[in-house]
Design an enzyme around this catalytic site. Sequence first.
Site, PDB file in Angstrom:
ATOM      1  N   TRP A 100       4.494  -2.857   6.034  1.00  0.00           N
ATOM      2  CA  TRP A 100       3.502  -1.935   5.492  1.00  0.00           C
ATOM      3  C   TRP A 100       2.801  -2.533   4.276  1.00  0.00           C
ATOM      4  O   TRP A 100       1.588  -2.337   4.092  1.00  0.00           O
ATOM      5  CB  TRP A 100       4.135  -0.588   5.182  1.00  0.00           C
ATOM      6  CG  TRP A 100       4.639   0.067   6.428  1.00  0.00           C
ATOM      7  CD1 TRP A 100       5.928   0.305   6.777  1.00  0.00           C
ATOM      8  CD2 TRP A 100       3.844   0.491   7.545  1.00  0.00           C
ATOM      9  NE1 TRP A 100       5.988   0.868   8.027  1.00  0.00           N
ATOM     10  CE2 TRP A 100       4.730   0.992   8.522  1.00  0.00           C
ATOM     11  CE3 TRP A 100       2.468   0.500   7.812  1.00  0.00           C
ATOM     12  CZ2 TRP A 100       4.284   1.503   9.740  1.00  0.00           C
ATOM     13  CZ3 TRP A 100       2.022   1.009   9.027  1.00  0.00           C
ATOM     14  CH2 TRP A 100       2.918   1.493   9.969  1.00  0.00           C
ATOM     15  N   ASP A 171       2.965   2.373  -2.653  1.00  0.00           N
ATOM     16  CA  ASP A 171       3.169   3.135  -1.429  1.00  0.00           C
ATOM     17  C   ASP A 171       4.634   3.568  -1.428  1.00  0.00           C
ATOM     18  O   ASP A 171       5.536   2.752  -1.274  1.00  0.00           O
ATOM     19  CB  ASP A 171       2.856   2.255  -0.219  1.00  0.00           C
ATOM     20  CG  ASP A 171       3.098   2.957   1.113  1.00  0.00           C
ATOM     21  OD1 ASP A 171       3.551   4.114   1.111  1.00  0.00           O
ATOM     22  OD2 ASP A 171       2.842   2.325   2.161  1.00  0.00           O
ATOM     23  N   LYS A 195       7.951  11.957   6.105  1.00  0.00           N
ATOM     24  CA  LYS A 195       9.284  11.377   6.001  1.00  0.00           C
ATOM     25  C   LYS A 195      10.177  12.214   5.077  1.00  0.00           C
ATOM     26  O   LYS A 195      11.175  12.759   5.507  1.00  0.00           O
ATOM     27  CB  LYS A 195       9.183   9.929   5.531  1.00  0.00           C
ATOM     28  CG  LYS A 195       8.327   9.077   6.477  1.00  0.00           C
ATOM     29  CD  LYS A 195       8.148   7.659   5.981  1.00  0.00           C
ATOM     30  CE  LYS A 195       7.151   6.884   6.836  1.00  0.00           C
ATOM     31  NZ  LYS A 195       7.585   6.696   8.215  1.00  0.00           N
TER      32      LYS A 195
END
Length: 360
Positions: A100, A171, A195
């Site tokens: 990511w 992030d 999440k």
Amino acid sequence: MIHNFNPGPAALPPDVIARAQAELADYHGCGMSVLEISHRSKEYEAINAAAEANLKALLGLGDDYRVLFMQGGASMQFALIPLNLLPAGATAEYIVTGTWGEKAYEEAQRVGAVRLLASTAADGYRSLPSIDAITPDPQAAYLHLTTNETIQGVQWPAELPDLGSVPLVADMSSDFLSRPFPAQRFALIYAGAQKNLGPAGVTVVVIRQDMIERGRKDLPVIMRYATFAKNNSLYNTPPVFAVYMVNLVLEWIKDQGGLAAMAERNARKAALVYAAIDGSDGFYSGHAVPAARSLMNVTFRLPTPELEKQFLNEAQAAGMVGLAGHRSVGGIRASLYNAVAPESAAALADFMQDFAKRHG
């Protein structure tokens, strides 16, 4: 009982599901569902304001920060961050510790000048970079990192090392609100909700006021952080139900004892699964080196692909879902987000020990 180890969308607290169910048909006596109310109604404005206030309270942040409720996931933020915060003539820096972070770096390259400050790609994203080898440029527009990599199972410590005075952007999609951390050190935090925060559909951005003010003014209005801040995330129709669910999750975290309680709960769960890996005499091999192990995503392999397939089939039959590794890397991944019960982690550890005895 189903043990939900999905990586996102992921488990939600049963108490939150029950409350949403109870309120679904008639929200607080207004005669309509939360799914039906206007985002301009007083009912939704109260939800929106409460979600921002509850999140800032959990993080210990004051009026110099705003909470924005946006859409497009973390992937949208990969582009919006450099579009807003990387002016012509400036450079942004990126530390990449997994898939990511890599995607965020690649997207920023399409927007402006970026520098790869550190990467662990050479070791297959198994570790964290040596801080001694990192020298951030204090003049950089910002420094970006990913605090937890869901695919590789690598996580930065909550107390990040000193990275200087450059604005820090992170992030935190997969470990946000899973433990206490010094939120005041960050200029911008973003997280897809699916999440640890709620259902898919909303992305939370926590941004310092000065970063809003320095944002580019020549972007389309809908792409500016300033637009969302000025309009309290109500410039256009927000994902009403997703924000409502986020607020319920925030209240649940508070009721559980806050971030310190989440940290204790999550450390206990991860310890059970890592103990099953480490006690298997090599039958299970963890992907991340011990010093970089994630408390959120435990990633490991079995001796053969055939055994991995059998492991997943038997786990599914035992009520354990979502254990397949990301399609790009394979293997096994157990996601242990806040809402995953300690009993689920214990059940998985017991299953792993039994499976290793039978096939090791």
